[in-house]
Scaffold this active site. Structure first.
Site: not given
Ligand code: IMP
Ligand code: MG
Length: 185
Positions: A48, A105, A108, A170
């Site tokens: 990403g 990228d 979350d 993407r």
């Molecule tokens: P985390 O470990 O939950 O912080 O996840 C982060 C990863 O989740 C990012 O690198 C993305 O690959 C994916 N992700 C989280 N939210 C989105 C979104 O709104 N669109 C696309 N990918 C997302």
């Molecule tokens: Mg992803």
């Protein structure tokens, strides 16, 4: 505009401005360290972050080295699974001389980056900081604050500028909100 996009959240012009601002801050914070012999290693988290990484590395004036890691915290669609797996690791013998800046990228739950930072510190990096294009702080499950943030966004599923849904979208040159009808089936 792509038919699956509800609306554009960040257009190309705003993205360029965001990247210029972050690059200036990184230059301010790292140029002296690099002059004094440390390496600034931009660590792109696949897939990403590739578009953000490409633009950012061209805009930063401080000399950088680049590397890539691939991790997975998502089971595929738009819902988080919790576990973090390292799919592609870095293999370097000079980490003690590297100031790592992890390029992400979007943040979350925060699980991916909090795990990765700990992992890279244990591997012996001189320092580890994080830079994310987008942040959804309202979704946090672990306490994590990035060092550089492009833009804080609301809790919407976004795609484009590297970000995907099931490997699609993407290559869109903007960040857009995906229509719910695409993933709520
Ligand atoms: P985390 O470990 O939950 O912080 O996840 C982060 C990863 O989740 C990012 O690198 C993305 O690959 C994916 N992700 C989280 N939210 C989105 C979104 O709104 N669109 C696309 N990918 C997302
Ligand atoms: Mg992803």
């Amino acid at each position: 505009m792509n038919n699956d996009i509800e609306r554009i959240l960040i257009d190309e012009k705003e993205l360029s401005g965001i990247i210029a601002d972050i690059a200036a801050k990184i230059d301010r914070d790292y140029s002296e360290r690099v002059k004094n012999g440390k390496k600034l290693l931009l660590l792109c988290i696949l897939k990403g972050s590739v578009v953000f990484m490409g633009d950012l590395m061209k805009t930063i004036e401080t000399p950088v080295e680049i590397d890539f890691m691939k991790v997975s915290s998502y089971g595929g669609g738009s819902k988080t699974s919790g576990a973090v797996n390292i799919i592609l690791d870095i293999h370097r013998t000079d980490l003690g001389n590297c100031d790592i800046l992890v390029i992400e990228d979007i943040i979350d739950s925060g699980r991916t980056l909090s795990y990765l930072c700990e992992y890279l510190r244990l591997k012996g990096a001189n320092s580890v900081k994080t830079c994310t294009l987008l942040d959804k702080p309202s979704r946090r499950e672990v306490d994590f604050t990035p060092d550089y943030t492009g833009k804080v966004i609301p809790d919407e599923f976004v795609v484009g500028f590297g970000l995907d849904y099931d490997e699609k979208y993407r290559a869109l040159p903007y960040v857009g909100i995906l229509k719910r009808s695409v993933y709520d089936k």
